[in-house]
Design an enzyme around this catalytic site. Sequence first.
Site, PDB file in Angstrom:
ATOM      1  N   LYS A  38       2.251  -3.365   6.773  1.00 36.59           N
ATOM      2  CA  LYS A  38       2.660  -3.399   5.355  1.00 36.59           C
ATOM      3  C   LYS A  38       4.175  -3.174   5.240  1.00 36.59           C
ATOM      4  O   LYS A  38       4.850  -3.835   4.460  1.00 36.59           O
ATOM      5  CB  LYS A  38       1.896  -2.349   4.544  1.00 36.59           C
ATOM      6  CG  LYS A  38       0.409  -2.624   4.393  1.00 36.59           C
ATOM      7  CD  LYS A  38       0.131  -3.902   3.605  1.00 36.59           C
ATOM      8  CE  LYS A  38      -1.337  -4.245   3.529  1.00 36.59           C
ATOM      9  NZ  LYS A  38      -1.621  -5.591   3.031  1.00 36.59           N
ATOM     10  N   TYR A  57      -1.730  -0.646  10.961  1.00 36.20           N
ATOM     11  CA  TYR A  57      -2.008  -1.247   9.644  1.00 36.20           C
ATOM     12  C   TYR A  57      -0.854  -0.942   8.684  1.00 36.20           C
ATOM     13  O   TYR A  57      -0.304  -1.839   8.034  1.00 36.20           O
ATOM     14  CB  TYR A  57      -3.331  -0.709   9.090  1.00 36.20           C
ATOM     15  CG  TYR A  57      -3.438  -0.811   7.587  1.00 36.20           C
ATOM     16  CD1 TYR A  57      -3.704  -2.033   6.972  1.00 36.20           C
ATOM     17  CD2 TYR A  57      -3.240   0.311   6.771  1.00 36.20           C
ATOM     18  CE1 TYR A  57      -3.759  -2.135   5.594  1.00 36.20           C
ATOM     19  CE2 TYR A  57      -3.299   0.215   5.398  1.00 36.20           C
ATOM     20  CZ  TYR A  57      -3.560  -1.010   4.811  1.00 36.20           C
ATOM     21  OH  TYR A  57      -3.611  -1.098   3.445  1.00 36.20           O
ATOM     22  N   SER A  90       0.831  -1.206   0.000  1.00 38.32           N
ATOM     23  CA  SER A  90       0.000   0.000   0.000  1.00 38.32           C
ATOM     24  C   SER A  90       0.863   1.251   0.000  1.00 38.32           C
ATOM     25  O   SER A  90       1.985   1.254   0.533  1.00 38.32           O
ATOM     26  CB  SER A  90      -0.864  -0.022   1.260  1.00 38.32           C
ATOM     27  OG  SER A  90      -1.445   1.231   1.470  1.00 38.32           O
TER      28      SER A  90
HETATM   29  C1  UD1 Z   1      -6.154   4.349   3.753  1.00 41.52           C
HETATM   30  C2  UD1 Z   1      -4.723   4.031   3.451  1.00 41.52           C
HETATM   31  C3  UD1 Z   1      -4.639   2.970   2.381  1.00 41.52           C
HETATM   32  C4  UD1 Z   1      -5.449   1.767   2.771  1.00 41.52           C
HETATM   33  C5  UD1 Z   1      -6.872   2.193   2.984  1.00 41.52           C
HETATM   34  C6  UD1 Z   1      -7.636   0.971   3.429  1.00 41.52           C
HETATM   35  C7  UD1 Z   1      -3.202   5.875   3.697  1.00 41.52           C
HETATM   36  C8  UD1 Z   1      -2.565   7.063   3.039  1.00 41.52           C
HETATM   37  N1  UD1 Z   1      -4.042   5.195   2.954  1.00 41.52           N
HETATM   38  O1  UD1 Z   1      -6.648   5.058   2.678  1.00 41.52           O
HETATM   39  O2  UD1 Z   1      -3.313   2.572   2.239  1.00 41.52           O
HETATM   40  O3  UD1 Z   1      -5.366   0.803   1.775  1.00 41.52           O
HETATM   41  O4  UD1 Z   1      -6.921   3.200   3.994  1.00 41.52           O
HETATM   42  O5  UD1 Z   1      -8.726   1.251   4.182  1.00 41.52           O
HETATM   43  O6  UD1 Z   1      -2.948   5.528   4.828  1.00 41.52           O
HETATM   44  N2  UD1 Z   1     -12.973  10.572   3.744  1.00 41.52           N
HETATM   45  C9  UD1 Z   1     -13.997  11.437   4.095  1.00 41.52           C
HETATM   46  N3  UD1 Z   1     -15.138  10.907   4.625  1.00 41.52           N
HETATM   47  C10 UD1 Z   1     -15.308   9.576   4.819  1.00 41.52           C
HETATM   48  C11 UD1 Z   1     -14.254   8.683   4.466  1.00 41.52           C
HETATM   49  C12 UD1 Z   1     -13.101   9.227   3.932  1.00 41.52           C
HETATM   50  O7  UD1 Z   1     -13.876  12.636   3.934  1.00 41.52           O
HETATM   51  O8  UD1 Z   1     -16.352   9.155   5.322  1.00 41.52           O
HETATM   52  C13 UD1 Z   1     -11.752  11.119   3.150  1.00 41.52           C
HETATM   53  C14 UD1 Z   1     -10.498  10.842   3.960  1.00 41.52           C
HETATM   54  O9  UD1 Z   1     -10.276  11.852   4.885  1.00 41.52           O
HETATM   55  C15 UD1 Z   1      -9.448  10.789   2.853  1.00 41.52           C
HETATM   56  C16 UD1 Z   1     -10.200  10.261   1.635  1.00 41.52           C
HETATM   57  O10 UD1 Z   1     -11.566  10.476   1.913  1.00 41.52           O
HETATM   58  O11 UD1 Z   1      -9.011  12.085   2.553  1.00 41.52           O
HETATM   59  C17 UD1 Z   1      -9.964   8.797   1.378  1.00 41.52           C
HETATM   60  O12 UD1 Z   1     -10.177   8.079   2.578  1.00 41.52           O
HETATM   61  P1  UD1 Z   1     -10.271   6.483   2.609  1.00 41.52           P
HETATM   62  O13 UD1 Z   1     -11.157   6.015   1.521  1.00 41.52           O
HETATM   63  O14 UD1 Z   1     -10.620   6.101   3.996  1.00 41.52           O
HETATM   64  O15 UD1 Z   1      -8.822   6.003   2.240  1.00 41.52           O
HETATM   65  P2  UD1 Z   1      -7.404   6.419   2.857  1.00 41.52           P
HETATM   66  O16 UD1 Z   1      -7.526   6.786   4.277  1.00 41.52           O
HETATM   67  O17 UD1 Z   1      -6.779   7.387   1.939  1.00 41.52           O
END
Ligand code: UD1
Length: 354
Positions: free
Chosen positions: A168, A164, A139
Site C-alpha cells: 500500500k 501487505y 489503508s
Molecule cells: C488489518 C490492517 C488493515 C487491512 C486489514 C485487511 C492494520 C493496522 N490493519 O486490519 O489495514 O485492511 O487487516 O485484512 O494493519 N482480532 C481478534 N481475533 C480474531 C481476529 C482479529 O482478536 O480472530 C483482533 C485483532 O487482534 C485486531 C482486531 O481484532 O485487534 C481487528 O483485526 P482485523 O479484523 O484482522 O483487522 P486489522 O488487523 O486491524
Amino acid sequence: MHNFDNINNLKKMQKKILITGGTGYIGSHTTIEFLEKGYQVVIIDNLSNSKIEALEGIIEITGKKVDFFQLDLTDKEHVAEFFEINKNIEAIIHFAAYKAVGQSVENPLMYYQNNLFSLINLLEAAQENNISNFVFSSSCTVYGEPDELPVKETSAIKKATSPYGNTKQISEDIINDLVNSNPNFKAIALRYFNPVGAHSSAKIGELPLGIPNNLVPFITQTAIGIREELKVFGDDYNTPDGTCIRDYIHVVDLAKAHVIAAERLLKSKNKTNFEVFNLGTGKGNSVLEVIKSFEKVTKTKLNFKITERRKGDVVAVFSHTDFANEELGWIAEKNLDDMMLSAWNWELNLRNRQ
Ligand code: UD1
C-alpha cells in the site's frame, strides 16, 4: 430504426466508471453506490477472492445492468485488450488486490507481484487511454504503529509492519510519482480504517474464503456455529480493557466516499493532483467493545476466549476525520451497532441460502 441507432450510439458514448475488484467486499458495495447515483459501471475482477454471486446481488439490489470482465490485472496483454474494447471509461476505482496481512508475511513475493504489477499495468493502460481520474484503495496500515492518535493524513508514514502494508505504501508512492510526471493525471488515495458490516438488504457482504482472518466475519461465523470459538488476540495491551483498538467503519459509508472522491476528480474540485484522505469514524473501539455490541444487537452470547497476542498487530489506531469531513463533505453515519447488526443479517441470509 433511426432512433434505436441513436440510442445505441448514445449508450456506446456514455461514460463509465471502471471498478477493479468490483465483486469483492468493498468493491461490490461501491459498485452499488455508483449505480444508484446513475453511473454506468464496468467491473474487472479475477474472482480470486470473491464469487460471481456478488454480481447477482448487485443486480438484484439496484435493478441495474453492470458489465463484468473476469480478468487478472497482472495479465498485461488482456488488460490492454480490455481497454481496446472499453473506450469510454472516465474514472478508475482500483480495489483489486490481496489483503491478508498474515498471508503477506508468509508469501511476500505473491503480494508484491500481484498488488504492484496489477497497479502498474492498470496505470499504464490509463496513460495510454488518456484516463485521468484514479481512486486508489489504500489503508490505515500505511501509518504502521502510529506516533499520534487520532491519525492525521499528515502523520508520519512509519515502516510497514507487513508486506501487505508495504504494497500500500509503495502503491501510493507509484501513483504520486506518476501524478508528478503527468499534469493531466489526478488521483485520490483513500486510507480505510477497519471496514465492517454489510449492505442493509443483506444480499451482499463480506465473503471470506476459508477461515476468516478479520474480526467481524470470525465473530459472525462463530455465532452461527461454523467456528467453535473466537480467539481474542491479547488482553494485556496498554488500552483501557487491554484489547487492541481500531476504528471500525461501515462498508456502505466507505463505499459512498468513493463516489464523492470520483466526482471530486471528475468535476476538477481537487486541490492538488494527488490527494489522500482517511476514511474512518474517528472513534476507536476495543475488541471487547465490538463483541459487546454484537451480543447486544443480536441478543446472542458469543463464545470467545482470550489468547496470546497476534504477531504484527498494532495496539491502537483510529482516524482524525476533519480533512475528509471538511474537504469531501463526507461523514461516516453508521455506528458500531449498525455495523454488527448488518454483518449478522448478512451472515444469516448467506447461510439460509446454502
Ligand atoms: C488489518 C490492517 C488493515 C487491512 C486489514 C485487511 C492494520 C493496522 N490493519 O486490519 O489495514 O485492511 O487487516 O485484512 O494493519 N482480532 C481478534 N481475533 C480474531 C481476529 C482479529 O482478536 O480472530 C483482533 C485483532 O487482534 C485486531 C482486531 O481484532 O485487534 C481487528 O483485526 P482485523 O479484523 O484482522 O483487522 P486489522 O488487523 O486491524
